[in-house]
Design a protein around this motif. Structure first.
Motif, PDB file in Angstrom:
ATOM      1  N   CYS A 120      52.078 108.411  40.809  1.00  0.00           N
ATOM      2  CA  CYS A 120      51.821 108.563  39.380  1.00  0.00           C
ATOM      3  C   CYS A 120      52.539 109.804  38.881  1.00  0.00           C
ATOM      4  CB  CYS A 120      50.330 108.728  39.117  1.00  0.00           C
ATOM      5  SG  CYS A 120      49.342 107.349  39.665  1.00  0.00           S
ATOM      6  N   HIS A 174      51.567 109.613  33.109  1.00  0.00           N
ATOM      7  CA  HIS A 174      50.471 108.835  33.677  1.00  0.00           C
ATOM      8  C   HIS A 174      49.623 109.694  34.593  1.00  0.00           C
ATOM      9  CE1 HIS A 174      52.408 105.430  31.904  1.00  0.00           C
ATOM     10  NE2 HIS A 174      53.537 105.822  32.458  1.00  0.00           N
ATOM     11  N   LEU A 233      45.364 105.342  35.900  1.00  0.00           N
ATOM     12  CA  LEU A 233      45.979 104.202  36.570  1.00  0.00           C
ATOM     13  C   LEU A 233      44.962 103.523  37.494  1.00  0.00           C
ATOM     14  CD1 LEU A 233      48.679 102.798  36.418  1.00  0.00           C
ATOM     15  CD2 LEU A 233      49.429 104.140  38.377  1.00  0.00           C
ATOM     16  N   PHE A 293      46.007 106.391  44.335  1.00  0.00           N
ATOM     17  CA  PHE A 293      46.906 106.805  43.266  1.00  0.00           C
ATOM     18  C   PHE A 293      47.118 108.310  43.404  1.00  0.00           C
ATOM     19  CE2 PHE A 293      44.524 103.106  42.206  1.00  0.00           C
ATOM     20  CZ  PHE A 293      45.481 102.241  41.728  1.00  0.00           C
ATOM     21  N   ARG A 305      49.371 111.854  42.329  1.00  0.00           N
ATOM     22  CA  ARG A 305      50.258 112.514  41.366  1.00  0.00           C
ATOM     23  C   ARG A 305      51.540 112.951  42.081  1.00  0.00           C
ATOM     24  NH1 ARG A 305      48.404 114.448  36.890  1.00  0.00           N
ATOM     25  NH2 ARG A 305      46.330 114.829  37.761  1.00  0.00           N
ATOM     26  N   ALA A 313      52.040 102.371  34.241  1.00  0.00           N
ATOM     27  CA  ALA A 313      53.067 103.285  34.753  1.00  0.00           C
ATOM     28  C   ALA A 313      54.365 102.567  35.090  1.00  0.00           C
ATOM     29  CB  ALA A 313      52.541 104.018  35.988  1.00  0.00           C
TER      30      ALA A 313
END
Length: 150
Positions: free
Chosen positions: A12, A16, A21, A57, A59, A113
């Motif tokens: 992500c 986003h 997400l 998910f 970053r 995304a």
């Protein structure tokens, strides 16, 4: 010893957020976001059924730049076209429509995304597509045999 897949990780990047997400995919799959994860976290996980890998998910600093090399093919419980409409309503976008009226084909969607995934026909539609395919092949075979006798 062998290994098993523990997580399937989706990167992500800004703008986003991992939590947002994860919320989208929670709606898609009907799997809850881990209650220990929250907005602003760098890693957010869905709670998967026992024995299945969880979606994670994470970053990352860089944006997606190319086509996905791996994607999900969803096998919906409801009819394919109803599932596509449901997913569009929760925030997916239609990337490519390869659906055919005989229940073959699929719809390519993207999550917020830009991660692409496909929606295929449900089990009943898959069986109907197989019946259509087999009937077409049988008709072609009979036509070829008839041409050979002429």
């Amino acid at each position: 010893m062998s290994a098993r897949i523990r997580h399937i990780t989706l990167d992500c990047a800004e703008p986003h957020e991992p939590y947002e997400l994860a919320e989208f995919w929670s709606k898609v799959l009907g799997q809850p976001v881990d209650p220990e994860d929250g907005p602003g976290d760098d890693e957010v996980c869905l709670v998967a059924p026992d024995g299945q890998p969880a979606l994670l998910f994470v970053r990352v600093p860089e944006k997606k730049s190319l086509k996905n090399r791996v994607h999900f093919d969803l096998d919906p419980q409801r009819p394919r076209d109803e599932e596509v409409e449901r997913l569009l309503a929760v925030g997916a976008t239609l990337v490519d429509d390869r659906r055919k009226p005989n229940f073959r084909g699929w719809a390519v969607l993207a999550d917020p995304a830009g991660n692409e995934f496909c929606v295929e026909g449900n089990a009943e539609e898959q069986a109907e597509a197989e019946r259509h395919y087999n009937a077409e092949k049988e008709a072609e075979k009979r036509a070829a045999e008839a041409d050979g006798r002429s």
